[in-house]
Design a protein around this motif. Structure first.
Motif, PDB file in Angstrom:
ATOM      1  N   PHE A  40       0.854  -1.189   0.000  1.00  0.00           N
ATOM      2  CA  PHE A  40       0.000   0.000   0.000  1.00  0.00           C
ATOM      3  C   PHE A  40       0.889   1.238   0.000  1.00  0.00           C
ATOM      4  O   PHE A  40       1.937   1.255   0.645  1.00  0.00           O
ATOM      5  CB  PHE A  40      -0.907   0.022   1.233  1.00  0.00           C
ATOM      6  N   ASP A  41       0.461   2.261  -0.716  1.00  0.00           N
ATOM      7  CA  ASP A  41       1.216   3.498  -0.792  1.00  0.00           C
ATOM      8  C   ASP A  41       0.245   4.678  -0.737  1.00  0.00           C
ATOM      9  O   ASP A  41      -0.550   4.846  -1.661  1.00  0.00           O
ATOM     10  CB  ASP A  41       2.020   3.539  -2.091  1.00  0.00           C
ATOM     11  N   PRO A  42       0.289   5.459   0.353  1.00  0.00           N
ATOM     12  CA  PRO A  42       1.190   5.340   1.499  1.00  0.00           C
ATOM     13  C   PRO A  42       0.706   4.251   2.463  1.00  0.00           C
ATOM     14  O   PRO A  42      -0.443   3.838   2.427  1.00  0.00           O
ATOM     15  CB  PRO A  42       1.104   6.716   2.157  1.00  0.00           C
ATOM     16  N   GLN A  43       1.605   3.856   3.330  1.00  0.00           N
ATOM     17  CA  GLN A  43       1.247   2.844   4.326  1.00  0.00           C
ATOM     18  C   GLN A  43       0.358   3.447   5.411  1.00  0.00           C
ATOM     19  O   GLN A  43      -0.446   2.753   6.011  1.00  0.00           O
ATOM     20  CB  GLN A  43       2.510   2.239   4.943  1.00  0.00           C
ATOM     21  N   VAL A  44       0.504   4.743   5.652  1.00  0.00           N
ATOM     22  CA  VAL A  44      -0.357   5.453   6.603  1.00  0.00           C
ATOM     23  C   VAL A  44      -0.933   6.675   5.889  1.00  0.00           C
ATOM     24  O   VAL A  44      -0.183   7.492   5.341  1.00  0.00           O
ATOM     25  CB  VAL A  44       0.421   5.903   7.863  1.00  0.00           C
ATOM     26  N   ARG A  45      -2.243   6.793   5.884  1.00  0.00           N
ATOM     27  CA  ARG A  45      -2.933   7.940   5.274  1.00  0.00           C
ATOM     28  C   ARG A  45      -3.812   8.556   6.351  1.00  0.00           C
ATOM     29  O   ARG A  45      -4.583   7.857   6.999  1.00  0.00           O
ATOM     30  CB  ARG A  45      -3.776   7.490   4.088  1.00  0.00           C
ATOM     31  N   VAL A  46      -3.688   9.850   6.561  1.00  0.00           N
ATOM     32  CA  VAL A  46      -4.547  10.572   7.494  1.00  0.00           C
ATOM     33  C   VAL A  46      -5.589  11.314   6.673  1.00  0.00           C
ATOM     34  O   VAL A  46      -5.233  12.043   5.736  1.00  0.00           O
ATOM     35  CB  VAL A  46      -3.746  11.561   8.365  1.00  0.00           C
ATOM     36  N   VAL A  47      -6.861  11.116   7.012  1.00  0.00           N
ATOM     37  CA  VAL A  47      -7.952  11.812   6.329  1.00  0.00           C
ATOM     38  C   VAL A  47      -8.903  12.376   7.378  1.00  0.00           C
ATOM     39  O   VAL A  47      -8.953  11.898   8.505  1.00  0.00           O
ATOM     40  CB  VAL A  47      -8.719  10.889   5.350  1.00  0.00           C
ATOM     41  N   THR A  48      -9.661  13.373   6.975  1.00  0.00           N
ATOM     42  CA  THR A  48     -10.674  13.933   7.866  1.00  0.00           C
ATOM     43  C   THR A  48     -11.979  13.152   7.693  1.00  0.00           C
ATOM     44  O   THR A  48     -12.215  12.519   6.663  1.00  0.00           O
ATOM     45  CB  THR A  48     -10.904  15.417   7.553  1.00  0.00           C
ATOM     46  N   VAL A  49     -12.828  13.213   8.711  1.00  0.00           N
ATOM     47  CA  VAL A  49     -14.122  12.549   8.669  1.00  0.00           C
ATOM     48  C   VAL A  49     -14.895  13.032   7.435  1.00  0.00           C
ATOM     49  O   VAL A  49     -14.917  14.223   7.145  1.00  0.00           O
ATOM     50  CB  VAL A  49     -14.928  12.834   9.959  1.00  0.00           C
ATOM     51  N   GLY A  50     -15.503  12.089   6.735  1.00  0.00           N
ATOM     52  CA  GLY A  50     -16.275  12.422   5.549  1.00  0.00           C
ATOM     53  C   GLY A  50     -15.483  12.362   4.256  1.00  0.00           C
ATOM     54  O   GLY A  50     -16.026  12.624   3.179  1.00  0.00           O
ATOM     55  N   THR A  51     -14.216  11.972   4.332  1.00  0.00           N
ATOM     56  CA  THR A  51     -13.372  11.890   3.140  1.00  0.00           C
ATOM     57  C   THR A  51     -13.603  10.573   2.409  1.00  0.00           C
ATOM     58  O   THR A  51     -13.651   9.513   3.022  1.00  0.00           O
ATOM     59  CB  THR A  51     -11.879  12.023   3.520  1.00  0.00           C
ATOM     60  N   ALA A  52     -13.723  10.657   1.095  1.00  0.00           N
ATOM     61  CA  ALA A  52     -13.812   9.480   0.236  1.00  0.00           C
ATOM     62  C   ALA A  52     -12.403   9.148  -0.252  1.00  0.00           C
ATOM     63  O   ALA A  52     -11.684  10.018  -0.727  1.00  0.00           O
ATOM     64  CB  ALA A  52     -14.744   9.753  -0.933  1.00  0.00           C
ATOM     65  N   VAL A  53     -12.016   7.875  -0.123  1.00  0.00           N
ATOM     66  CA  VAL A  53     -10.668   7.439  -0.481  1.00  0.00           C
ATOM     67  C   VAL A  53     -10.743   6.465  -1.657  1.00  0.00           C
ATOM     68  O   VAL A  53     -11.515   5.502  -1.615  1.00  0.00           O
ATOM     69  CB  VAL A  53      -9.966   6.758   0.718  1.00  0.00           C
ATOM     70  N   LEU A  54      -9.932   6.731  -2.676  1.00  0.00           N
ATOM     71  CA  LEU A  54      -9.803   5.819  -3.809  1.00  0.00           C
ATOM     72  C   LEU A  54      -8.683   4.826  -3.544  1.00  0.00           C
ATOM     73  O   LEU A  54      -7.704   5.153  -2.856  1.00  0.00           O
ATOM     74  CB  LEU A  54      -9.479   6.597  -5.088  1.00  0.00           C
ATOM     75  N   PHE A  55      -8.802   3.632  -4.118  1.00  0.00           N
ATOM     76  CA  PHE A  55      -7.812   2.568  -3.940  1.00  0.00           C
ATOM     77  C   PHE A  55      -7.329   2.069  -5.304  1.00  0.00           C
ATOM     78  O   PHE A  55      -7.601   0.930  -5.684  1.00  0.00           O
ATOM     79  CB  PHE A  55      -8.415   1.427  -3.122  1.00  0.00           C
ATOM     80  N   PRO A  56      -6.602   2.902  -6.067  1.00  0.00           N
ATOM     81  CA  PRO A  56      -6.144   2.458  -7.381  1.00  0.00           C
ATOM     82  C   PRO A  56      -5.091   1.358  -7.275  1.00  0.00           C
ATOM     83  O   PRO A  56      -4.237   1.387  -6.389  1.00  0.00           O
ATOM     84  CB  PRO A  56      -5.563   3.724  -8.007  1.00  0.00           C
ATOM     85  N   ASN A  57      -5.185   0.394  -8.168  1.00  0.00           N
ATOM     86  CA  ASN A  57      -4.239  -0.713  -8.219  1.00  0.00           C
ATOM     87  C   ASN A  57      -3.293  -0.465  -9.388  1.00  0.00           C
ATOM     88  O   ASN A  57      -3.687  -0.578 -10.542  1.00  0.00           O
ATOM     89  CB  ASN A  57      -5.003  -2.025  -8.391  1.00  0.00           C
ATOM     90  N   HIS A  58      -2.047  -0.134  -9.090  1.00  0.00           N
ATOM     91  CA  HIS A  58      -1.046   0.115 -10.124  1.00  0.00           C
ATOM     92  C   HIS A  58      -0.168  -1.111 -10.371  1.00  0.00           C
ATOM     93  O   HIS A  58       0.823  -1.029 -11.098  1.00  0.00           O
ATOM     94  CB  HIS A  58      -0.168   1.311  -9.751  1.00  0.00           C
ATOM     95  N   ASP A  59      -0.509  -2.230  -9.746  1.00  0.00           N
ATOM     96  CA  ASP A  59       0.241  -3.473  -9.936  1.00  0.00           C
ATOM     97  C   ASP A  59      -0.264  -4.222 -11.162  1.00  0.00           C
ATOM     98  O   ASP A  59      -1.339  -3.942 -11.687  1.00  0.00           O
ATOM     99  CB  ASP A  59       0.100  -4.374  -8.701  1.00  0.00           C
ATOM    100  N   THR A  60       0.502  -5.218 -11.567  1.00  0.00           N
ATOM    101  CA  THR A  60       0.086  -6.071 -12.679  1.00  0.00           C
ATOM    102  C   THR A  60      -0.727  -7.265 -12.178  1.00  0.00           C
ATOM    103  O   THR A  60      -1.184  -8.078 -12.974  1.00  0.00           O
ATOM    104  CB  THR A  60       1.313  -6.588 -13.457  1.00  0.00           C
ATOM    105  N   VAL A  61      -0.904  -7.372 -10.874  1.00  0.00           N
ATOM    106  CA  VAL A  61      -1.725  -8.432 -10.274  1.00  0.00           C
ATOM    107  C   VAL A  61      -2.959  -7.796  -9.643  1.00  0.00           C
ATOM    108  O   VAL A  61      -2.968  -6.601  -9.332  1.00  0.00           O
ATOM    109  CB  VAL A  61      -0.940  -9.233  -9.197  1.00  0.00           C
ATOM    110  N   ARG A  62      -3.994  -8.590  -9.444  1.00  0.00           N
ATOM    111  CA  ARG A  62      -5.209  -8.076  -8.823  1.00  0.00           C
ATOM    112  C   ARG A  62      -5.087  -8.135  -7.304  1.00  0.00           C
ATOM    113  O   ARG A  62      -4.377  -8.975  -6.759  1.00  0.00           O
ATOM    114  CB  ARG A  62      -6.418  -8.893  -9.292  1.00  0.00           C
TER     115      ARG A  62
END
Length: 174
Positions: A40-62
């Motif tokens: 995972f990149d970053p390994q630690v993500r700080v977000v505020t309440v109500g934030t929508a986070v995307l999880f893009p996969n940039h690897d060649t595996v699922r």
């Protein structure tokens, strides 16, 4: 930020909570936790309440990203590329992320009810600018705390002239 031995502690999450801070919080835009090189990149993500986070996969595996944490339970079925919809983090706390396919993948999303947050640099220092004076709860968290440990908590009064605070986090894993 210092560890129990008094050495600089990089990558500690620091945030200040108060009723006024909670009223001023707004969701962040463009928050992501990507998968790159089977991590995972970053390994630690700080977000505020109500934030929508995307999880893009940039690897060649699922990957199959999930969290069973009370802060946010979700599961993104096996996918490559970018998921159709982001995950909304609407409750403060710590969400531990994993991948059902790659057990070594772990990350944390720290959801804070305040616009006043930061992470310590290599020197262990954090600077929170434009902080209004007042009474706060100073919360500190690090990946080396035992699993399930909430952010450490202490009272802090910030005067109009600003404040410098030294925090020593004990009980961290090596």
């Amino acid at each position: 930020m210092q560890d129990g031995a008094g050495k600089a502690l990089p990558d500690a999450v620091v945030y200040l909570e108060s009723k006024d801070a909670q009223a001023a919080v707004k969701p962040l835009q463009g928050a992501e936790v990507a998968q790159v090189n089977r991590q995972f990149d970053p390994q630690v993500r700080v977000v505020t309440v109500g934030t929508a986070v995307l999880f893009p996969n940039h690897d060649t595996v699922r990957h199959q990203v999930y969290s069973f944490s009370d802060t946010k339970k979700f599961e993104l079925k096996l996918y490559a590329g970018t998921t159709a919809a982001p995950v909304m983090f609407d409750k403060p706390g710590i969400a531990v992320l994993g991948c059902n396919i790659h057990d070594n993948m772990v990350a944390w999303i720290i959801v804070v009810p305040t616009p006043y947050f930061g992470r310590s640099g290599p020197d262990g220092k954090v600077s929170l600018d434009n902080l209004p004076p007042g009474n706060y709860r100073l919360r500190t968290w690090h990946t080396r705390l035992p699993v399930g440990t909430p952010a450490l908590d202490q009272a802090l009064t910030v005067p109009a002239t600003g404040a410098t605070v030294s925090v020593r986090m004990t009980g961290l894993a090596p």
